[in-house]
Design a protein around this motif. Structure first.
Motif, short mmCIF file in Angstrom:
data_model
loop_
_atom_site.label_atom_id
_atom_site.label_comp_id
_atom_site.label_asym_id
_atom_site.label_seq_id
_atom_site.Cartn_x
_atom_site.Cartn_y
_atom_site.Cartn_z
N SER A 10 4.38 -7.51 1.17
CA SER A 10 4.66 -6.10 0.92
C SER A 10 5.26 -5.50 2.18
O SER A 10 4.85 -5.84 3.30
CB SER A 10 3.36 -5.35 0.56
OG SER A 10 2.83 -5.81 -0.66
N GLY A 11 6.24 -4.63 2.00
CA GLY A 11 6.93 -4.05 3.14
C GLY A 11 6.29 -2.75 3.61
O GLY A 11 5.81 -1.95 2.81
N LEU A 12 6.28 -2.57 4.93
CA LEU A 12 5.81 -1.35 5.56
C LEU A 12 6.88 -0.86 6.52
O LEU A 12 7.67 -1.65 7.05
CB LEU A 12 4.52 -1.59 6.34
CG LEU A 12 3.31 -2.13 5.58
CD1 LEU A 12 2.17 -2.42 6.56
CD2 LEU A 12 2.85 -1.15 4.51
N VAL A 68 1.84 2.03 11.11
CA VAL A 68 1.88 0.71 10.49
C VAL A 68 0.63 -0.10 10.85
O VAL A 68 -0.01 -0.70 9.98
CB VAL A 68 3.16 -0.05 10.91
CG1 VAL A 68 3.07 -1.53 10.52
CG2 VAL A 68 4.38 0.60 10.26
N PHE A 69 0.25 -0.08 12.12
CA PHE A 69 -0.96 -0.80 12.52
C PHE A 69 -2.21 -0.18 11.88
O PHE A 69 -3.17 -0.89 11.55
CB PHE A 69 -1.10 -0.82 14.04
CG PHE A 69 -0.46 -2.02 14.68
CD1 PHE A 69 -1.15 -3.22 14.80
CD2 PHE A 69 0.84 -1.95 15.16
CE1 PHE A 69 -0.56 -4.33 15.39
CE2 PHE A 69 1.44 -3.05 15.76
CZ PHE A 69 0.75 -4.24 15.87
N ALA A 70 -2.20 1.15 11.70
CA ALA A 70 -3.34 1.79 11.04
C ALA A 70 -3.47 1.30 9.61
O ALA A 70 -4.58 1.02 9.14
CB ALA A 70 -3.17 3.31 11.08
N THR A 71 -2.35 1.20 8.90
CA THR A 71 -2.39 0.69 7.52
C THR A 71 -2.91 -0.74 7.48
O THR A 71 -3.74 -1.09 6.63
CB THR A 71 -1.00 0.76 6.88
OG1 THR A 71 -0.61 2.14 6.72
CG2 THR A 71 -0.99 0.10 5.51
N PHE A 93 4.20 2.29 2.93
CA PHE A 93 4.69 1.27 2.00
C PHE A 93 6.16 1.51 1.69
O PHE A 93 6.58 2.64 1.44
CB PHE A 93 3.87 1.29 0.72
CG PHE A 93 4.30 0.27 -0.31
CD1 PHE A 93 3.86 -1.03 -0.23
CD2 PHE A 93 5.16 0.63 -1.34
CE1 PHE A 93 4.25 -1.98 -1.18
CE2 PHE A 93 5.56 -0.29 -2.29
CZ PHE A 93 5.10 -1.60 -2.21
N THR A 94 6.96 0.44 1.68
CA THR A 94 8.37 0.56 1.30
C THR A 94 8.65 -0.13 -0.03
O THR A 94 9.15 0.49 -0.96
CB THR A 94 9.28 -0.02 2.40
OG1 THR A 94 8.91 -1.39 2.67
CG2 THR A 94 9.19 0.80 3.67
N LEU A 114 -3.31 1.74 -1.17
CA LEU A 114 -3.67 2.35 0.10
C LEU A 114 -2.44 2.57 0.97
O LEU A 114 -2.27 3.65 1.56
CB LEU A 114 -4.66 1.43 0.84
CG LEU A 114 -4.96 1.77 2.30
CD1 LEU A 114 -5.74 3.07 2.40
CD2 LEU A 114 -5.72 0.64 2.98
N ALA A 115 -1.57 1.58 1.05
CA ALA A 115 -0.35 1.70 1.85
C ALA A 115 0.56 2.81 1.30
O ALA A 115 1.19 3.54 2.06
CB ALA A 115 0.40 0.37 1.89
N ARG A 116 0.61 2.94 -0.02
CA ARG A 116 1.39 4.03 -0.62
C ARG A 116 0.81 5.38 -0.21
O ARG A 116 1.56 6.31 0.14
CB ARG A 116 1.39 3.90 -2.14
CG ARG A 116 2.18 2.71 -2.69
CD ARG A 116 2.16 2.72 -4.21
NE ARG A 116 2.73 1.54 -4.79
CZ ARG A 116 4.04 1.35 -5.00
NH1 ARG A 116 4.89 2.31 -4.66
NH2 ARG A 116 4.48 0.23 -5.55
#
Length: 213
Positions: free
Chosen positions: A170-172, A179-182, A162-163, A155-157
């Motif tokens: 996991s990095g964002l 970022v808050f939405a993810t 996503f980093t 989902l983050a990807r």
């Protein structure tokens, strides 16, 4: 002096709490805010004052602040507080633990009757802050928890925040609103995974001197 514990009573209380796990829909977040400035008191209190807390239960102590209620209002409040502090331009870090399904979490459940309108979104949208974050998701009470975690990383990807994966997190990266939405989308999707108790931890940083552009 010797102390004797009634282990049968402890087991019974644990079983009762376990049975209650996941039955409540009160979401909550306990967080600490760290503006790296000698004006930290002013900045923290200013961020709290600028945020409308009327749709959540809240309590601040000597270590942290806790807010509870519907998940959309919890995220709305925490994001607002972070943004109003970070807009100062000083290095600001938020350490937060979000949770839902905690056994016995029913205090002040009348906040669950609030409508879906987010009181702070209009003002928060005016603040643009680039952030780096790390988060960890714990979908408790389900044997296939790793499937849920992999799904959340996907989902983050998809959302472009996503980093990379790091040890235990996991990095964002991106605009604070993204970022808050993810984080909120991850929390909401995990709620549909069959987990009875979900915990999401996040460290969010703005204006870090070590940030790489």
């Amino acid at each position: 002096m010797l102390f004797f514990y009634d282990h049968s009573q402890i087991r019974e209380e644990f079983a009762m709490k376990k049975a209650m796990c996941g039955t409540g829909q009160i979401a909550g977040c306990r967080f600490s805010l760290y503006p790296m400035s000698d004006r930290f008191v002013e900045l923290i209190l200013g961020a709290l004052k600028a945020t409308d807390l009327s749709k959540v239960w809240s309590k601040t102590d000597e270590v942290s602040t806790c807010v509870r209620g519907k998940s959309e209002h919890v995220f709305d409040v925490v994001k607002s507080i972070f943004l109003h502090c970070a807009q100062s331009g000083v290095h600001t870090v938020l350490n937060a633990t979000f949770s839902i399904g905690c056994p016995g979490d029913s205090e002040a459940d009348y906040y669950m009757t609030e409508d879906a309108h987010r009181l702070n979104e209009e003002r928060s949208r005016l603040i643009a802050v680039q952030t780096d974050a790390q988060f960890s998701l714990y979908p408790l009470g389900t044997p296939d928890y790793m499937d849920t975690i992999y799904d959340i990383i996907g989902l983050a990807r998809e959302e472009g925040t996503f980093t990379k994966g790091v040890h235990y997190a996991s990095g964002l990266q991106g605009d604070a609103h993204d970022v808050f939405a993810t984080l909120e989308h991850a929390f909401e999707r995990a709620k549909k995974s069959g987990s009875t108790h979900i915990v999401l931890t996040a460290n969010i940083s703005a204006h870090s001197p070590s940030r790489k552009s």
